[in-house]
Design a protein around this motif. Structure first.
Motif, short mmCIF file in Angstrom:
data_model
loop_
_atom_site.label_atom_id
_atom_site.label_comp_id
_atom_site.label_asym_id
_atom_site.label_seq_id
_atom_site.Cartn_x
_atom_site.Cartn_y
_atom_site.Cartn_z
N PHE A 130 -40.17 -10.86 -30.31
CA PHE A 130 -41.09 -11.38 -29.36
C PHE A 130 -42.71 -10.59 -29.88
O PHE A 130 -43.07 -9.66 -29.46
CB PHE A 130 -41.04 -11.22 -28.10
CG PHE A 130 -42.03 -11.86 -27.05
CD1 PHE A 130 -42.46 -12.77 -27.38
CD2 PHE A 130 -42.26 -11.32 -25.88
CE1 PHE A 130 -43.49 -13.76 -26.58
CE2 PHE A 130 -43.10 -11.76 -24.98
CZ PHE A 130 -43.51 -12.86 -25.25
N ALA A 184 -46.88 -16.41 -29.68
CA ALA A 184 -46.22 -16.42 -28.30
C ALA A 184 -46.56 -15.61 -27.38
O ALA A 184 -46.73 -15.94 -26.30
CB ALA A 184 -44.75 -16.65 -28.80
N LYS A 185 -46.67 -14.34 -27.83
CA LYS A 185 -46.89 -13.19 -26.82
C LYS A 185 -48.32 -13.23 -26.45
O LYS A 185 -48.79 -13.03 -25.34
CB LYS A 185 -46.77 -11.89 -27.46
CG LYS A 185 -46.33 -10.56 -26.43
CD LYS A 185 -46.00 -9.34 -27.49
CE LYS A 185 -45.57 -8.33 -26.58
NZ LYS A 185 -44.90 -7.33 -26.88
N SER A 223 -48.97 -16.30 -24.07
CA SER A 223 -48.56 -16.16 -22.68
C SER A 223 -49.16 -15.31 -21.88
O SER A 223 -49.27 -15.43 -20.76
CB SER A 223 -46.92 -15.89 -23.12
OG SER A 223 -47.13 -14.35 -23.61
N VAL A 260 -36.09 -26.83 -19.30
CA VAL A 260 -36.78 -25.73 -19.89
C VAL A 260 -35.75 -25.11 -20.85
O VAL A 260 -36.39 -24.81 -21.92
CB VAL A 260 -37.27 -24.91 -18.66
CG1 VAL A 260 -37.69 -23.53 -19.20
CG2 VAL A 260 -38.09 -25.54 -17.74
N VAL A 304 -36.87 -24.63 -24.73
CA VAL A 304 -37.13 -23.27 -25.41
C VAL A 304 -36.10 -23.20 -26.70
O VAL A 304 -36.52 -22.85 -27.59
CB VAL A 304 -36.32 -22.28 -24.37
CG1 VAL A 304 -36.16 -20.90 -25.12
CG2 VAL A 304 -37.36 -22.14 -23.19
N TYR A 345 -37.74 -25.02 -29.38
CA TYR A 345 -38.85 -24.29 -29.98
C TYR A 345 -38.22 -22.90 -30.85
O TYR A 345 -38.76 -22.69 -32.00
CB TYR A 345 -39.80 -23.44 -28.73
CG TYR A 345 -40.64 -22.32 -29.16
CD1 TYR A 345 -42.04 -22.83 -29.78
CD2 TYR A 345 -40.18 -21.25 -29.13
CE1 TYR A 345 -42.97 -21.57 -30.05
CE2 TYR A 345 -41.21 -19.96 -29.51
CZ TYR A 345 -42.38 -20.30 -29.99
OH TYR A 345 -43.38 -19.47 -30.40
N ALA A 356 -46.43 -20.27 -16.00
CA ALA A 356 -45.88 -20.61 -17.45
C ALA A 356 -45.99 -19.83 -18.16
O ALA A 356 -44.94 -19.42 -18.90
CB ALA A 356 -46.40 -21.98 -17.86
N GLY A 357 -47.29 -18.94 -18.32
CA GLY A 357 -47.27 -17.75 -19.07
C GLY A 357 -46.43 -16.61 -18.89
O GLY A 357 -45.80 -16.02 -19.75
N THR A 393 -42.70 -17.45 -19.79
CA THR A 393 -42.62 -17.46 -21.12
C THR A 393 -42.45 -15.88 -21.69
O THR A 393 -41.67 -15.60 -22.36
CB THR A 393 -43.82 -18.16 -21.96
OG1 THR A 393 -43.82 -19.48 -21.46
CG2 THR A 393 -43.49 -17.98 -23.51
N LEU A 451 -39.41 -14.28 -20.29
CA LEU A 451 -38.20 -14.87 -21.03
C LEU A 451 -37.88 -14.43 -22.38
O LEU A 451 -36.99 -13.90 -22.81
CB LEU A 451 -38.27 -16.29 -20.97
CG LEU A 451 -37.03 -17.17 -21.66
CD1 LEU A 451 -35.82 -17.27 -21.06
CD2 LEU A 451 -37.50 -18.65 -22.09
N PHE A 452 -38.99 -14.38 -23.13
CA PHE A 452 -38.96 -14.13 -24.46
C PHE A 452 -38.74 -12.55 -24.71
O PHE A 452 -37.98 -11.98 -25.55
CB PHE A 452 -40.16 -14.58 -25.22
CG PHE A 452 -40.04 -16.04 -25.76
CD1 PHE A 452 -39.04 -16.68 -25.68
CD2 PHE A 452 -41.29 -16.83 -26.02
CE1 PHE A 452 -39.19 -18.15 -26.01
CE2 PHE A 452 -41.17 -18.02 -26.20
CZ PHE A 452 -40.29 -18.70 -26.05
#
Length: 420
Positions: A13, A17-18, A21, A246, A250, A253, A387-388, A391, A394-395
């Motif tokens: 991660f 993406a990081k 988010s 969702v 994911v 993605y 949402a951020g 994310t 989750l990641f």
């Protein structure tokens, strides 16, 4: 396909993406600050409740997905379980955030005008229909006989105890499923799988009895004078469909990023089937609840939909049906559409936004009323912020797994050879 080198690969991660988010989380914080600084406290709390509940429901849907696969001894899904298991690991954070939002919404007050007495009183930002000071005390200027009759159930201590119990039970059982799956990777054999099966069955029993109550307490009690025995299952359907959307998004993605290369269009087809089928189920519950109340036209029942049929909310009322029923029905009906990654991705986004609108229609008319209509900084910013946050968590949780596939799951080979 006996072995696969990427089975031992860990998710990393980092990168865009990081960064994005975390930027989204900052946007959410700014939107919350904007709401309070512009004296939109009630609207801000309503949006925080909406997204806190949505965030929590999506995580619970991840546990339900895992439990359902173990209890049904399903083979097709074995190779993708790490994604919903990451949802499980996020649930404790979501649960704490939801409880903090509700606690703050009950603790902080603001002046309102009561409909009966037409005078200013101080009311909590959330659940003012039953948590208003003096509402259960005879002789008080805010006394309400209906709420007083429900006070043994609707009181703040018992309310919090129930919510904490639901979320703690879900978290513990979900984390046990993750623990046994990790143990299975290390030890092999059937011992941990059998434990997972038992925990999954226990979770489904607990979940089946408590998920309607979770919806009754968190959302339906905003309209404390009104009740519907179908409301809990209607919320379950929304939770399950949005959770599936969702999970699927994911996975799409991650496949694009080069992970989960063993996931094929056949697996995505199954996820598309579930989204399609339960969108129809959601519509059935929505329409059954609406039609019976509309046809009977009993004032204490019709009050719920009357609020949502006011001119300010009526466009959103009908858009809710279009987005959550008509769109997935038309988009996902064909076999080919469930196997086209781009189409499935679009359907997931539609359903995620659609069920945000569904929760919006449950919460806004009951909290802010006509003043809460439309999309403003609070709605958009807080949605982006949560949402951020989801994310990021989750990641981050996914990156902690030693492998992206349950290597010793007894049905792994069936999943790797899945074809429909």
């Amino acid at each position: 396909m006996e072995t696969h080198n990427s089975f031992n690969e860990q998710f990393e991660f980092n990168g865009k993406a990081k960064t994005w988010s975390l930027i989204a989380v900052v946007v959410g914080i700014i939107a919350i600050a904007f709401g309070f600084l512009t004296n939109h406290g009630e609207r801000t709390f309503a949006n925080l409740l909406l997204m806190g509940y949505y965030f929590t429901c999506v995580c619970i849907a991840g546990i339900f997905f895992c439990a359902l696969q173990y209890a049904a001894q399903a083979g097709w899904s074995a190779s993708l379980l790490r994604v919903p298991q990451a949802f499980v690991k996020v649930l404790p954070y979501a649960a704490v955030i939801l409880l903090l939002i509700i606690g703050a919404g009950l603790y902080f007050t603001h002046p309102v005008i009561t409909e009966e007495a037409h005078q200013h009183v101080t009311a909590p930002y959330l659940y003012k229909e039953w948590a208003l000071k003096g509402i259960t005390i005879k002789g008080s200027e805010t006394y309400d006989a209906v709420i007083a009759g429900k006070s043994d159930y609707l009181n703040i201590p018992f309310f919090f105890i129930r919510l904490a119990f639901y979320l703690l039970a879900y978290s513990i059982l979900g984390l046990l499923l993750v623990k046994y799956s990790n143990n299975e990777d290390e030890l092999g054999g059937m011992f941990n799988y059998k434990k997972s099966f038992n925990v999954a069955c226990a979770f489904l029993v607990v979940f089946g009895f408590t998920v309607p109550l979770f919806a009754f307490d968190t959302i339906m009690s905003l309209d404390a004078h009104w009740f519907s025995t179908m409301f809990g299952w209607y919320n379950f359907a929304a939770m399950w469909v949005s959770g599936l959307a969702v999970i699927t998004l994911v996975i799409i993605y991650l496949r694009k990023q080069g992970y989960f290369t063993w996931i094929t269009v056949d697996h995505l087809h199954n996820l598309g089937q579930l989204m399609f089928g339960f969108s129809i189920f959601w519509t059935y519950l929505w329409f059954a609840q609406f039609l019976l109340i509309y046809y009977a036209n009993i004032p204490e029942e019709a009050a719920y939909f009357y609020k949502r049929w006011e001119p300010e909310f009526q466009p959103w009322f009908w858009l809710n049906i279009v987005v959550n029923f008509l769109a997935p029905f038309l988009v996902l009906m064909a076999r080919d559409s469930k196997r086209a990654v781009g189409v499935l991705k679009a359907a997931c986004i539609i359903l995620i936004l659609g069920h945000w609108l569904d929760y919006y229609m449950m919460i806004m008319p009951a909290t802010v009323g006509a003043e809460g209509r439309g999309l403003g900084v609070e709605e958009i910013g807080i949605f982006i912020g949560f949402a951020g946050l989801f994310t990021f968590l989750l990641f981050n949780a996914l990156s902690k797994f030693k492998s992206l596939v349950p290597k010793n799951h007894p049905f792994l080979q069936e999943s790797l050879h899945h074809h429909i």
